[in-house]
Design a protein around this motif. Structure first.
Motif, PDB file in Angstrom:
ATOM      1  N   THR A  87      37.912  31.294   4.269  1.00 52.04           N
ATOM      2  CA  THR A  87      39.165  30.756   4.945  1.00 52.04           C
ATOM      3  C   THR A  87      40.174  31.946   5.027  1.00 52.04           C
ATOM      4  OG1 THR A  87      40.095  29.625   3.126  1.00 52.04           O
ATOM      5  CG2 THR A  87      38.936  28.427   4.816  1.00 52.04           C
ATOM      6  N   THR A  88      41.043  31.925   5.693  1.00 50.89           N
ATOM      7  CA  THR A  88      42.210  32.809   5.682  1.00 50.89           C
ATOM      8  C   THR A  88      43.627  32.190   6.426  1.00 50.89           C
ATOM      9  OG1 THR A  88      43.093  35.157   6.390  1.00 50.89           O
ATOM     10  CG2 THR A  88      41.472  34.136   7.986  1.00 50.89           C
ATOM     11  N   THR A  89      44.524  32.625   6.024  1.00 49.72           N
ATOM     12  CA  THR A  89      45.882  32.396   6.766  1.00 49.72           C
ATOM     13  C   THR A  89      46.197  33.590   7.568  1.00 49.72           C
ATOM     14  OG1 THR A  89      47.258  33.168   4.892  1.00 49.72           O
ATOM     15  CG2 THR A  89      46.749  30.760   4.950  1.00 49.72           C
ATOM     16  N   ASN A  90      45.594  34.730   7.676  1.00 51.65           N
ATOM     17  CA  ASN A  90      46.036  35.839   8.456  1.00 51.65           C
ATOM     18  C   ASN A  90      45.072  35.951   9.633  1.00 51.65           C
ATOM     19  OD1 ASN A  90      46.451  38.338   9.348  1.00 51.65           O
ATOM     20  ND2 ASN A  90      45.574  39.548   7.409  1.00 51.65           N
ATOM     21  N   LEU A  91      45.477  35.856  10.815  1.00 54.27           N
ATOM     22  CA  LEU A  91      44.811  35.766  11.866  1.00 54.27           C
ATOM     23  C   LEU A  91      44.044  37.169  12.330  1.00 54.27           C
ATOM     24  CD1 LEU A  91      44.720  33.510  14.434  1.00 54.27           C
ATOM     25  CD2 LEU A  91      46.127  35.429  15.779  1.00 54.27           C
ATOM     26  N   GLY A  92      44.603  38.327  11.750  1.00 55.45           N
ATOM     27  CA  GLY A  92      43.900  39.539  11.924  1.00 55.45           C
ATOM     28  C   GLY A  92      42.577  39.700  11.132  1.00 55.45           C
ATOM     29  N   ASP A  93      42.399  38.790  10.272  1.00 53.88           N
ATOM     30  CA  ASP A  93      41.094  38.589   9.618  1.00 53.88           C
ATOM     31  C   ASP A  93      39.901  38.244  10.493  1.00 53.88           C
ATOM     32  OD1 ASP A  93      42.155  39.521   7.182  1.00 53.88           O
ATOM     33  OD2 ASP A  93      42.337  37.496   6.270  1.00 53.88           O
ATOM     34  N   LEU A  94      40.425  37.652  11.825  1.00 54.38           N
ATOM     35  CA  LEU A  94      39.343  37.147  12.514  1.00 54.38           C
ATOM     36  C   LEU A  94      38.762  38.426  13.224  1.00 54.38           C
ATOM     37  CD1 LEU A  94      40.833  33.879  13.814  1.00 54.38           C
ATOM     38  CD2 LEU A  94      39.183  34.046  12.177  1.00 54.38           C
ATOM     39  N   ALA A  95      39.355  39.708  13.265  1.00 54.22           N
ATOM     40  CA  ALA A  95      39.034  40.761  13.858  1.00 54.22           C
ATOM     41  C   ALA A  95      37.429  40.951  13.507  1.00 54.22           C
ATOM     42  CB  ALA A  95      39.736  41.998  13.290  1.00 54.22           C
ATOM     43  N   LEU A 114      48.527  31.297  20.808  1.00 56.38           N
ATOM     44  CA  LEU A 114      47.347  31.711  19.917  1.00 56.38           C
ATOM     45  C   LEU A 114      46.424  32.676  20.732  1.00 56.38           C
ATOM     46  CD1 LEU A 114      45.893  31.376  17.247  1.00 56.38           C
ATOM     47  CD2 LEU A 114      45.034  29.215  18.014  1.00 56.38           C
ATOM     48  N   LEU A 115      46.062  32.287  21.976  1.00 62.25           N
ATOM     49  CA  LEU A 115      45.088  32.861  22.678  1.00 62.25           C
ATOM     50  C   LEU A 115      45.535  34.435  22.776  1.00 62.25           C
ATOM     51  CD1 LEU A 115      43.224  30.789  25.402  1.00 62.25           C
ATOM     52  CD2 LEU A 115      42.516  31.555  23.067  1.00 62.25           C
ATOM     53  N   ARG A 116      46.937  34.548  23.248  1.00 62.93           N
ATOM     54  CA  ARG A 116      47.536  35.817  23.176  1.00 62.93           C
ATOM     55  C   ARG A 116      47.289  36.543  21.914  1.00 62.93           C
ATOM     56  NH1 ARG A 116      52.486  33.839  25.827  1.00 62.93           N
ATOM     57  NH2 ARG A 116      52.214  34.110  28.190  1.00 62.93           N
ATOM     58  N   GLU A 117      47.667  35.951  20.843  1.00 69.01           N
ATOM     59  CA  GLU A 117      47.643  36.731  19.439  1.00 69.01           C
ATOM     60  C   GLU A 117      46.032  36.998  19.316  1.00 69.01           C
ATOM     61  OE1 GLU A 117      49.824  35.367  15.861  1.00 69.01           O
ATOM     62  OE2 GLU A 117      50.174  33.467  17.124  1.00 69.01           O
ATOM     63  N   SER A 120      44.944  40.195  20.930  1.00 69.23           N
ATOM     64  CA  SER A 120      45.293  41.510  20.469  1.00 69.23           C
ATOM     65  C   SER A 120      44.678  41.679  19.164  1.00 69.23           C
ATOM     66  CB  SER A 120      46.936  41.448  20.289  1.00 69.23           C
ATOM     67  OG  SER A 120      47.290  40.535  19.237  1.00 69.23           O
ATOM     68  N   VAL A 121      43.955  40.747  18.492  1.00 74.61           N
ATOM     69  CA  VAL A 121      43.351  40.969  17.072  1.00 74.61           C
ATOM     70  C   VAL A 121      41.789  41.095  17.179  1.00 74.61           C
ATOM     71  CG1 VAL A 121      45.111  40.469  15.738  1.00 74.61           C
ATOM     72  CG2 VAL A 121      43.595  38.761  16.207  1.00 74.61           C
ATOM     73  N   VAL A 122      41.319  40.377  18.432  1.00 75.07           N
ATOM     74  CA  VAL A 122      39.937  40.250  18.170  1.00 75.07           C
ATOM     75  C   VAL A 122      39.244  41.490  19.127  1.00 75.07           C
ATOM     76  CG1 VAL A 122      37.758  39.080  19.083  1.00 75.07           C
ATOM     77  CG2 VAL A 122      39.994  37.753  17.952  1.00 75.07           C
ATOM     78  N   THR A 144      46.074  35.942  28.533  1.00 72.90           N
ATOM     79  CA  THR A 144      45.482  37.150  27.937  1.00 72.90           C
ATOM     80  C   THR A 144      45.448  38.518  28.617  1.00 72.90           C
ATOM     81  OG1 THR A 144      43.238  36.752  28.219  1.00 72.90           O
ATOM     82  CG2 THR A 144      44.253  35.645  26.349  1.00 72.90           C
ATOM     83  N   MET A 145      45.218  39.529  27.985  1.00 72.16           N
ATOM     84  CA  MET A 145      45.025  40.738  28.775  1.00 72.16           C
ATOM     85  C   MET A 145      43.594  41.030  29.306  1.00 72.16           C
ATOM     86  SD  MET A 145      47.966  42.135  28.580  1.00 72.16           S
ATOM     87  CE  MET A 145      47.803  43.714  28.720  1.00 72.16           C
ATOM     88  N   GLN A 146      42.372  40.260  28.461  1.00 76.97           N
ATOM     89  CA  GLN A 146      41.297  40.277  28.934  1.00 76.97           C
ATOM     90  C   GLN A 146      40.568  39.004  29.214  1.00 76.97           C
ATOM     91  OE1 GLN A 146      39.094  43.224  25.798  1.00 76.97           O
ATOM     92  NE2 GLN A 146      41.136  42.630  24.802  1.00 76.97           N
ATOM     93  N   PRO A 147      41.143  38.218  30.367  1.00 76.78           N
ATOM     94  CA  PRO A 147      40.592  36.882  30.567  1.00 76.78           C
ATOM     95  C   PRO A 147      39.201  36.863  30.894  1.00 76.78           C
ATOM     96  CG  PRO A 147      42.189  37.934  32.524  1.00 76.78           C
ATOM     97  CD  PRO A 147      42.137  38.917  31.415  1.00 76.78           C
ATOM     98  N   ASP A 148      38.520  38.080  31.279  1.00 75.90           N
ATOM     99  CA  ASP A 148      37.094  38.004  31.664  1.00 75.90           C
ATOM    100  C   ASP A 148      36.151  37.379  30.109  1.00 75.90           C
ATOM    101  OD1 ASP A 148      37.871  40.377  30.406  1.00 75.90           O
ATOM    102  OD2 ASP A 148      35.888  41.190  30.655  1.00 75.90           O
ATOM    103  N   ARG A 149      36.901  37.646  28.927  1.00 75.09           N
ATOM    104  CA  ARG A 149      35.961  37.207  27.945  1.00 75.09           C
ATOM    105  C   ARG A 149      36.528  35.937  27.303  1.00 75.09           C
ATOM    106  NH1 ARG A 149      38.130  40.113  22.372  1.00 75.09           N
ATOM    107  NH2 ARG A 149      40.367  40.559  22.938  1.00 75.09           N
TER     108      ARG A 149
END
Ligand code: CAA
Length: 296
Positions: A87-95, A114-117, A120-122, A144-149
């Protein structure tokens, strides 16, 4: 890892092919985490708070423990599965995740930001899925910037037990996103159905008008709550009656689904039943708060 071959056929996808990311720490997030752990995935859950993360881990280990007690899971398998949950509290860890499923509260603003964030990290090449019950997946994707995914991967409650998962295809999703989502569902041992991005998809579009009508029937005095539950169990062989199911799903989630369906149809007959609205306003949300239509 059983999920290796899935990404081998999709070279544009992330090279880390074993980790599922989940954003959220509620009942559905815990259920999805358990399903994926038992399917052999590494699972990284991001909760906004340490407390949420701790509760999710406790919920998953309790449920895995029950499987051991019932003789359905070896202790070693449980321990090995539990070790793959972080587990993590940091969204960046989902990268480092190849697939991320968001499973937070059914609120459009929260899911959109959340999807926007996540976008940017995934990394590009990973897919992002929403476990929304009724919100428009296309609208979420377009934030999001990449709606295809982006697509919908919709599990049912309890996720550990219910065999079905709806894969929702927004107009924006690429075919490879949908292929990965369907293959992922199969690897989780679930049955996937592919659905267009219509309000309520298949199951909730059919189920929630029935649940709402059951409440209105009780309010009219046609029959008691217990008798309506007994009638649908005994008369239709449903595993549980409508009030038991509403309390299981959660009254806040149920109200949100019914409101979305009502907004889509515009038909006053579809408006949420009064007692549902009142219970939610009073904070009685079903099993998860100890009280809903019944007390637990
Ligand atoms: N949470 C997690 N797991 C549960 C559970 C719960 N609240 N209740 C039961 N289970 C699990 C048990 O652990 C057991 O698992 P195993 O088979 O692995 O041992 C299994 O379900 C069967 O449990 P039981 O034999 O104790 O109970 P049962 O036979 O009465 O079944 C039930 C319980 C599975 C919940 C069954 O009543 C049922 O299928 N109810 C209908 C559920 C349903 O319709 N869900 C969809 C809701 S709509 C939705 O989720 C969409 C949305 O977007 C909101």
């Amino acid at each position: 890892m059983g999920n290796y071959s899935l990404f081998m056929s999709l070279p544009s996808f992330s090279s880390d092919i074993s980790t599922l990311g989940i954003a959220g720490s509620g009942i559905m997030a815990a259920g999805i985490a358990e399903v994926a752990l038992l399917a052999g995935f590494d699972v990284m859950v991001r909760s906004r708070s340490e407390r949420g993360a701790t509760e999710l881990v406790a919920q998953v280990s309790k449920s895995l423990g029950r499987r051991v007690e019932r003789g359905k899971l070896e202790i070693q398998v449980r321990d090995e599965a539990a070790r793959r949950l972080t587990t993590t509290t940091n969204l960046g860890d989902l990268a480092r995740c190849s697939i991320v499923i968001e499973s937070v509260v059914e609120d459009k603003e929260q899911k959109t930001s959340l999807l926007r964030e996540l976008d940017s990290v995934v990394p590009t090449g990973s897919i992002i899925a929403t476990n929304t019950s009724t919100l428009s997946v296309s609208e979420l994707a377009l934030a999001t910037m990449q709606p295809d995914r982006v697509c919908g991967i919709h599990f049912f409650n309890p996720a550990t037990t219910m065999p079905l998962v709806e894969v929702i295809r927004p107009l924006t999703a690429s075919q490879s996103t949908i292929d990965v989502a369907i293959a992922f569902v199969a690897m989780c041992g679930k049955e996937a159905v592919l659905v267009r991005d219509d309000p309520g998809f298949i199951v909730n579009a059919l189920l929630f008008p029935y649940l709402n009508d059951a409440i209105k029937m009780m309010e009219r005095g046609t029959a008691s709550m217990d008798d309506i539950d007994a009638a649908m169990k005994g008369g239709c062989n449903f595993p549980m009656g409508p009030f038991a199911l509403l309390d299981l799903v959660g009254l806040d989630t149920s109200l949100s689904i019914i409101e979305t369906l009502y907004a889509a149809s515009g038909n006053t007959a579809d408006c949420p039943a009064e007692s549902l609205v009142r219970l939610v306003a009073d904070g009685h949300l079903g099993r998860k708060t100890g009280r809903g239509f019944r007390t637990y």
